[in-house]
Design a protein around this motif. Structure first.
Motif, PDB file in Angstrom:
ATOM      1  N   ILE A   2     -13.408   3.987   4.994  1.00  0.00           N
ATOM      2  CA  ILE A   2     -11.985   3.749   4.722  1.00  0.00           C
ATOM      3  C   ILE A   2     -11.185   4.197   5.954  1.00  0.00           C
ATOM      4  O   ILE A   2     -11.349   5.310   6.440  1.00  0.00           O
ATOM      5  CB  ILE A   2     -11.510   4.552   3.480  1.00  0.00           C
ATOM      6  CG1 ILE A   2     -12.234   4.081   2.210  1.00  0.00           C
ATOM      7  CG2 ILE A   2      -9.987   4.444   3.312  1.00  0.00           C
ATOM      8  CD1 ILE A   2     -11.940   2.665   1.778  1.00  0.00           C
ATOM      9  N   ILE A   3     -10.326   3.286   6.418  1.00  0.00           N
ATOM     10  CA  ILE A   3      -9.415   3.605   7.526  1.00  0.00           C
ATOM     11  C   ILE A   3      -7.999   3.550   6.963  1.00  0.00           C
ATOM     12  O   ILE A   3      -7.644   2.592   6.264  1.00  0.00           O
ATOM     13  CB  ILE A   3      -9.556   2.580   8.678  1.00  0.00           C
ATOM     14  CG1 ILE A   3     -10.986   2.587   9.230  1.00  0.00           C
ATOM     15  CG2 ILE A   3      -8.540   2.855   9.788  1.00  0.00           C
ATOM     16  CD1 ILE A   3     -11.239   1.561  10.341  1.00  0.00           C
ATOM     17  N   THR A   4      -7.218   4.576   7.219  1.00  0.00           N
ATOM     18  CA  THR A   4      -5.831   4.553   6.747  1.00  0.00           C
ATOM     19  C   THR A   4      -4.888   4.397   7.938  1.00  0.00           C
ATOM     20  O   THR A   4      -5.119   4.969   9.005  1.00  0.00           O
ATOM     21  CB  THR A   4      -5.469   5.844   5.978  1.00  0.00           C
ATOM     22  OG1 THR A   4      -5.602   6.965   6.868  1.00  0.00           O
ATOM     23  CG2 THR A   4      -6.356   6.046   4.773  1.00  0.00           C
ATOM     24  N   ILE A   5      -3.847   3.599   7.729  1.00  0.00           N
ATOM     25  CA  ILE A   5      -2.801   3.451   8.747  1.00  0.00           C
ATOM     26  C   ILE A   5      -1.468   3.723   8.062  1.00  0.00           C
ATOM     27  O   ILE A   5      -1.064   2.990   7.153  1.00  0.00           O
ATOM     28  CB  ILE A   5      -2.788   2.035   9.363  1.00  0.00           C
ATOM     29  CG1 ILE A   5      -4.158   1.693   9.964  1.00  0.00           C
ATOM     30  CG2 ILE A   5      -1.686   1.915  10.416  1.00  0.00           C
ATOM     31  CD1 ILE A   5      -4.218   0.308  10.628  1.00  0.00           C
ATOM     32  N   ASP A   6      -0.831   4.805   8.453  1.00  0.00           N
ATOM     33  CA  ASP A   6       0.491   5.128   7.913  1.00  0.00           C
ATOM     34  C   ASP A   6       1.498   5.088   9.055  1.00  0.00           C
ATOM     35  O   ASP A   6       1.124   5.156  10.237  1.00  0.00           O
ATOM     36  CB  ASP A   6       0.481   6.537   7.297  1.00  0.00           C
ATOM     37  CG  ASP A   6      -0.329   6.592   6.011  1.00  0.00           C
ATOM     38  OD1 ASP A   6      -0.012   5.820   5.090  1.00  0.00           O
ATOM     39  OD2 ASP A   6      -1.284   7.399   5.945  1.00  0.00           O
ATOM     40  N   GLY A   7       2.760   5.032   8.680  1.00  0.00           N
ATOM     41  CA  GLY A   7       3.769   5.094   9.727  1.00  0.00           C
ATOM     42  C   GLY A   7       5.107   4.571   9.267  1.00  0.00           C
ATOM     43  O   GLY A   7       5.265   4.101   8.136  1.00  0.00           O
ATOM     44  N   GLY A 110      -3.387   4.599  -8.478  1.00  0.00           N
ATOM     45  CA  GLY A 110      -4.597   4.360  -9.274  1.00  0.00           C
ATOM     46  C   GLY A 110      -5.232   3.025  -8.895  1.00  0.00           C
ATOM     47  O   GLY A 110      -6.449   2.941  -8.691  1.00  0.00           O
ATOM     48  N   ILE A 111      -4.420   2.003  -8.767  1.00  0.00           N
ATOM     49  CA  ILE A 111      -4.938   0.663  -8.410  1.00  0.00           C
ATOM     50  C   ILE A 111      -5.524   0.714  -6.992  1.00  0.00           C
ATOM     51  O   ILE A 111      -6.610   0.198  -6.727  1.00  0.00           O
ATOM     52  CB  ILE A 111      -3.815  -0.409  -8.479  1.00  0.00           C
ATOM     53  CG1 ILE A 111      -3.228  -0.496  -9.886  1.00  0.00           C
ATOM     54  CG2 ILE A 111      -4.344  -1.766  -8.034  1.00  0.00           C
ATOM     55  CD1 ILE A 111      -2.017  -1.424 -10.017  1.00  0.00           C
ATOM     56  N   ALA A 116     -10.669   0.656  -3.431  1.00  0.00           N
ATOM     57  CA  ALA A 116     -11.407   1.253  -2.308  1.00  0.00           C
ATOM     58  C   ALA A 116     -12.868   1.521  -2.638  1.00  0.00           C
ATOM     59  O   ALA A 116     -13.646   1.866  -1.741  1.00  0.00           O
ATOM     60  CB  ALA A 116     -10.727   2.563  -1.899  1.00  0.00           C
ATOM     61  N   VAL A 117     -13.225   1.337  -3.908  1.00  0.00           N
ATOM     62  CA  VAL A 117     -14.589   1.712  -4.306  1.00  0.00           C
ATOM     63  C   VAL A 117     -15.619   0.754  -3.698  1.00  0.00           C
ATOM     64  O   VAL A 117     -15.545  -0.465  -3.893  1.00  0.00           O
ATOM     65  CB  VAL A 117     -14.720   1.730  -5.854  1.00  0.00           C
ATOM     66  CG1 VAL A 117     -16.156   2.039  -6.267  1.00  0.00           C
ATOM     67  CG2 VAL A 117     -13.760   2.751  -6.442  1.00  0.00           C
ATOM     68  N   GLY A 118     -16.550   1.324  -2.930  1.00  0.00           N
ATOM     69  CA  GLY A 118     -17.700   0.555  -2.433  1.00  0.00           C
ATOM     70  C   GLY A 118     -17.394  -0.490  -1.370  1.00  0.00           C
ATOM     71  O   GLY A 118     -18.188  -1.402  -1.164  1.00  0.00           O
ATOM     72  N   PHE A 133      -5.936   8.712   0.144  1.00  0.00           N
ATOM     73  CA  PHE A 133      -7.318   8.842   0.649  1.00  0.00           C
ATOM     74  C   PHE A 133      -7.420  10.030   1.611  1.00  0.00           C
ATOM     75  O   PHE A 133      -7.636   9.853   2.818  1.00  0.00           O
ATOM     76  CB  PHE A 133      -7.750   7.551   1.359  1.00  0.00           C
ATOM     77  CG  PHE A 133      -7.669   6.337   0.483  1.00  0.00           C
ATOM     78  CD1 PHE A 133      -8.509   6.199  -0.621  1.00  0.00           C
ATOM     79  CD2 PHE A 133      -6.737   5.338   0.730  1.00  0.00           C
ATOM     80  CE1 PHE A 133      -8.425   5.089  -1.448  1.00  0.00           C
ATOM     81  CE2 PHE A 133      -6.645   4.226  -0.091  1.00  0.00           C
ATOM     82  CZ  PHE A 133      -7.493   4.101  -1.185  1.00  0.00           C
ATOM     83  N   PRO A 134      -7.252  11.253   1.091  1.00  0.00           N
ATOM     84  CA  PRO A 134      -7.258  12.410   1.994  1.00  0.00           C
ATOM     85  C   PRO A 134      -8.592  12.581   2.726  1.00  0.00           C
ATOM     86  O   PRO A 134      -8.642  13.229   3.760  1.00  0.00           O
ATOM     87  CB  PRO A 134      -6.969  13.594   1.063  1.00  0.00           C
ATOM     88  CG  PRO A 134      -7.236  13.103  -0.303  1.00  0.00           C
ATOM     89  CD  PRO A 134      -7.040  11.629  -0.307  1.00  0.00           C
ATOM     90  N   LYS A 135      -9.663  11.960   2.185  1.00  0.00           N
ATOM     91  CA  LYS A 135     -10.968  12.108   2.840  1.00  0.00           C
ATOM     92  C   LYS A 135     -11.341  10.892   3.681  1.00  0.00           C
ATOM     93  O   LYS A 135     -12.508  10.734   4.055  1.00  0.00           O
ATOM     94  CB  LYS A 135     -12.048  12.348   1.786  1.00  0.00           C
ATOM     95  CG  LYS A 135     -11.856  13.647   1.048  1.00  0.00           C
ATOM     96  CD  LYS A 135     -13.110  14.050   0.307  1.00  0.00           C
ATOM     97  CE  LYS A 135     -12.916  15.422  -0.311  1.00  0.00           C
ATOM     98  NZ  LYS A 135     -13.352  15.472  -1.691  1.00  0.00           N
ATOM     99  N   ALA A 136     -10.390  10.016   3.949  1.00  0.00           N
ATOM    100  CA  ALA A 136     -10.699   8.819   4.758  1.00  0.00           C
ATOM    101  C   ALA A 136     -11.312   9.243   6.086  1.00  0.00           C
ATOM    102  O   ALA A 136     -10.913  10.253   6.678  1.00  0.00           O
ATOM    103  CB  ALA A 136      -9.418   8.024   5.004  1.00  0.00           C
TER     104      ALA A 136
END
Ligand code: C5P
Length: 228
Positions: A2-7, A110-111, A116-118, A133-136
């Protein structure tokens, strides 16, 4: 992975997420579109945003879906294609206020977690790296000078809605992004902020391709961190 992009607004999050997804063969999710879709539903149902009962009623009836057409994502609310209208002035002026409501966030987060599962996916938004996704494995935080971002937003709106936005000025675009950035970064629940372990990239002087290159460098540097 999982890659997160915030901004902040108009740092190019969606463009970058899409390009990066193509480069890596991942799927990508624009979580702002979900908040926009729910805001559309509130407007359609004339929901009073001060009334918890009305909001809960609307969130319980929120039927959201994504379909692909000619390689582009289309957003559906109750099977109505709202992809264009959610980018317009009505939804845009209210979405940040709607996004401060805890029950709304709880439902949408929740959605997002179910999606993100699998899978290998890129999630872009405001609280992806901090809350959802704090563990991304890889977190990116995009910034940019306000004037540059306002110029980008103005060009985007004028291209998308030439008639509706023909009188919009740079100052008005700047005022709007500043107003929404303040709401997003000062709200009590899940404010927009950089996760401690996120890589920050200032996009002001970079093209989308250059930003993607930088993110790929960040991704490569993780391998180095793991093996050392
Ligand atoms: O990214 P975009 O500008 O389309 O997002 C619209 C709004 O949705 C943001 O201004 C913010 O208020 C809200 N949002 C959020 N959390 C996310 C994504 C978007 O609060 N993860």
């Amino acid at each position: 992975m999982i890659i997160t992009i915030d901004g902040m607004i108009a740092t190019g999050k969606s463009t970058i997420a899409k390009k990066l997804a193509k480069e890596l063969g991942y799927i990508f999710f624009d979580t702002g579109a979900m908040y926009r879709c729910f805001t559309f539903l509130c407007l359609k149902r004339n929901v009073n945003l001060e009334d918890k009962a009305q909001i809960l009623e609307a969130i319980n009836h929120f039927k959201f879906n994504i379909k692909f057409q000619h390689g582009e994502k289309h957003y559906l609310v109750d099977s109505e294609d709202v992809s264009e209208i959610i980018r317009g002035a009505g939804v845009t002026s209210l979405v940040s206020q709607v996004a401060t409501i805890p029950e709304v966030r709880e439902k949408l987060v929740g959605i997002q977690r179910q999606w993100a599962v699998g899978v290998n996916a890129i999630f872009e938004g405001r609280d992806m790296g901090t809350v959802v996704f704090p563990k991304a494995e890889l977190k990116i935080f995009l910034t940019g000078r306000p004037e540059v971002r306002a110029t980008r937003r103005l060009a985007e709106l004028k291209t998308r809605f030439p008639e509706e936005m023909k009188d919009l000025t740079l100052d008005q675009a700047l005022e709007d992004i500043n107003r929404r950035d303040v709401i997003d970064s000062t709200r009590e629940i899940s404010p927009l902020k950089k996760a401690d372990d996120a890589f920050a990239i200032d996009t002001s002087e970079l093209t989308p391709d250059e930003i993607v290159m930088k993110i790929l460098e960040c991704k490569d540097s993780l391998k180095g961190r793991k093996s050392s």
